[in-house]
Enzyme design. Sequence first.
Site: not given
Length: 132
Positions: A99, A87
Amino acid sequence: MAETHAAAFAEARPWSEAEFAALLAQPHCHAIGDARSFALIRVIADEAELLTIATRPDARRQGLARARMEAWQARARATGADRAFLEVAADNVAALALYKTCGFAVEGRRKGYYPRAGSAAVDAIVMARALT
Protein backbone atom coordinates in the site's frame (compact mmCIF):
# COMPACT_ATOMS: atom_id res chain seq x y z
CA MET A 1 -14.25 -15.04 -4.21
CA ALA A 2 -15.04 -16.69 -0.90
CA GLU A 3 -12.62 -19.55 -1.64
CA THR A 4 -9.80 -17.18 -2.56
CA HIS A 5 -10.50 -15.04 0.49
CA ALA A 6 -10.45 -18.06 2.79
CA ALA A 7 -7.12 -19.23 1.35
CA ALA A 8 -5.60 -15.76 1.63
CA PHE A 9 -6.79 -15.03 5.17
CA ALA A 10 -6.14 -18.26 7.02
CA GLU A 11 -5.36 -16.42 10.30
CA ALA A 12 -8.58 -14.36 10.27
CA ARG A 13 -12.26 -15.02 9.66
CA PRO A 14 -12.74 -15.12 5.89
CA TRP A 15 -15.83 -13.64 4.29
CA SER A 16 -18.60 -16.02 3.24
CA GLU A 17 -20.22 -16.44 -0.17
CA ALA A 18 -23.33 -14.75 1.24
CA GLU A 19 -21.30 -11.74 2.39
CA PHE A 20 -19.70 -11.36 -1.04
CA ALA A 21 -23.06 -11.76 -2.76
CA ALA A 22 -24.63 -9.07 -0.55
CA LEU A 23 -21.80 -6.64 -1.27
CA LEU A 24 -21.83 -7.31 -5.00
CA ALA A 25 -25.58 -6.71 -5.10
CA GLN A 26 -24.97 -3.12 -4.01
CA PRO A 27 -24.88 -0.67 -6.92
CA HIS A 28 -21.63 1.01 -5.88
CA CYS A 29 -19.52 -2.15 -5.39
CA HIS A 30 -17.10 -3.44 -8.00
CA ALA A 31 -15.02 -6.61 -8.18
CA ILE A 32 -11.78 -6.68 -10.13
CA GLY A 33 -9.72 -9.80 -10.77
CA ASP A 34 -10.09 -13.54 -11.06
CA ALA A 35 -9.97 -16.71 -8.95
CA ARG A 36 -6.26 -16.21 -8.20
CA SER A 37 -6.49 -12.62 -6.99
CA PHE A 38 -9.21 -10.00 -6.69
CA ALA A 39 -10.07 -6.63 -5.19
CA LEU A 40 -13.51 -5.59 -4.01
CA ILE A 41 -14.19 -1.86 -3.84
CA ARG A 42 -17.01 0.54 -3.12
CA VAL A 43 -17.19 3.93 -4.85
CA ILE A 44 -19.67 6.49 -3.57
CA ALA A 45 -19.57 10.05 -4.87
CA ASP A 46 -15.92 11.12 -4.92
CA GLU A 47 -14.58 8.51 -2.49
CA ALA A 48 -13.43 4.94 -3.07
CA GLU A 49 -12.80 2.30 -0.44
CA LEU A 50 -10.92 -0.95 -0.83
CA LEU A 51 -13.16 -3.40 1.02
CA THR A 52 -10.82 -6.36 0.60
CA ILE A 53 -8.05 -7.62 -1.61
CA ALA A 54 -6.93 -11.24 -1.68
CA THR A 55 -4.40 -13.39 -3.49
CA ARG A 56 -4.27 -17.16 -3.17
CA PRO A 57 -1.04 -18.27 -1.46
CA ASP A 58 0.04 -20.29 -4.53
CA ALA A 59 -0.29 -17.17 -6.71
CA ARG A 60 1.68 -14.76 -4.54
CA ARG A 61 4.92 -13.04 -5.61
CA GLN A 62 3.66 -12.75 -9.21
CA GLY A 63 2.61 -9.08 -9.16
CA LEU A 64 -1.11 -9.87 -8.99
CA ALA A 65 -1.86 -7.79 -5.89
CA ARG A 66 -0.06 -4.77 -7.35
CA ALA A 67 -2.00 -5.21 -10.60
CA ARG A 68 -5.27 -5.38 -8.65
CA MET A 69 -4.30 -2.23 -6.73
CA GLU A 70 -3.67 -0.36 -9.98
CA ALA A 71 -6.86 -1.69 -11.56
CA TRP A 72 -9.18 -0.80 -8.69
CA GLN A 73 -7.77 2.70 -8.42
CA ALA A 74 -8.25 3.19 -12.18
CA ARG A 75 -11.84 1.95 -11.88
CA ALA A 76 -12.44 4.32 -8.97
CA ARG A 77 -11.08 7.28 -10.96
CA ALA A 78 -13.24 6.31 -13.95
CA THR A 79 -16.35 6.34 -11.76
CA GLY A 80 -15.57 9.80 -10.33
CA ALA A 81 -13.56 9.15 -7.17
CA ASP A 82 -10.73 11.50 -6.33
CA ARG A 83 -9.76 10.00 -2.96
CA ALA A 84 -9.18 6.38 -1.91
CA PHE A 85 -9.20 4.71 1.50
CA LEU A 86 -8.34 1.30 2.89
CA GLU A 87 -7.56 -0.34 6.19
CA VAL A 88 -5.09 -3.08 6.96
CA ALA A 89 -4.12 -5.11 10.01
CA ALA A 90 -1.01 -3.66 11.65
CA ASP A 91 0.63 -7.10 11.57
CA ASN A 92 0.17 -7.49 7.80
CA VAL A 93 3.65 -6.30 6.88
CA ALA A 94 3.47 -7.35 3.21
CA ALA A 95 0.20 -5.48 2.62
CA LEU A 96 1.46 -2.37 4.41
CA ALA A 97 4.52 -2.32 2.17
CA LEU A 98 2.40 -2.78 -0.96
CA TYR A 99 0.00 0.00 0.00
CA LYS A 100 2.85 2.41 0.76
CA THR A 101 4.45 1.74 -2.63
CA CYS A 102 1.04 2.41 -4.21
CA GLY A 103 0.98 5.90 -2.69
CA PHE A 104 -1.12 5.31 0.42
CA ALA A 105 -0.19 7.04 3.66
CA VAL A 106 -1.30 6.34 7.23
CA GLU A 107 -4.26 8.49 8.30
CA GLY A 108 -5.29 6.79 11.53
CA ARG A 109 -5.49 3.70 13.68
CA ARG A 110 -8.34 1.64 15.14
CA LYS A 111 -7.09 -0.01 18.33
CA GLY A 112 -7.74 -3.74 18.71
CA TYR A 113 -9.89 -3.91 15.57
CA TYR A 114 -8.94 -7.31 14.13
CA PRO A 115 -9.48 -10.30 16.44
CA ARG A 116 -6.82 -13.00 16.47
CA ALA A 117 -7.39 -16.52 17.77
CA GLY A 118 -5.25 -17.20 20.79
CA SER A 119 -3.74 -13.72 20.99
CA ALA A 120 -4.59 -10.07 21.42
CA ALA A 121 -6.58 -8.23 18.77
CA VAL A 122 -4.52 -6.28 16.23
CA ASP A 123 -4.90 -2.61 15.37
CA ALA A 124 -6.28 -1.53 11.99
CA ILE A 125 -4.20 1.01 10.12
CA VAL A 126 -6.34 3.40 8.07
CA MET A 127 -4.61 4.63 4.92
CA ALA A 128 -5.60 7.07 2.17
CA ARG A 129 -4.36 8.74 -0.99
CA ALA A 130 -5.51 11.18 -3.61
CA LEU A 131 -6.50 9.64 -6.94
CA THR A 132 -6.19 12.83 -8.98
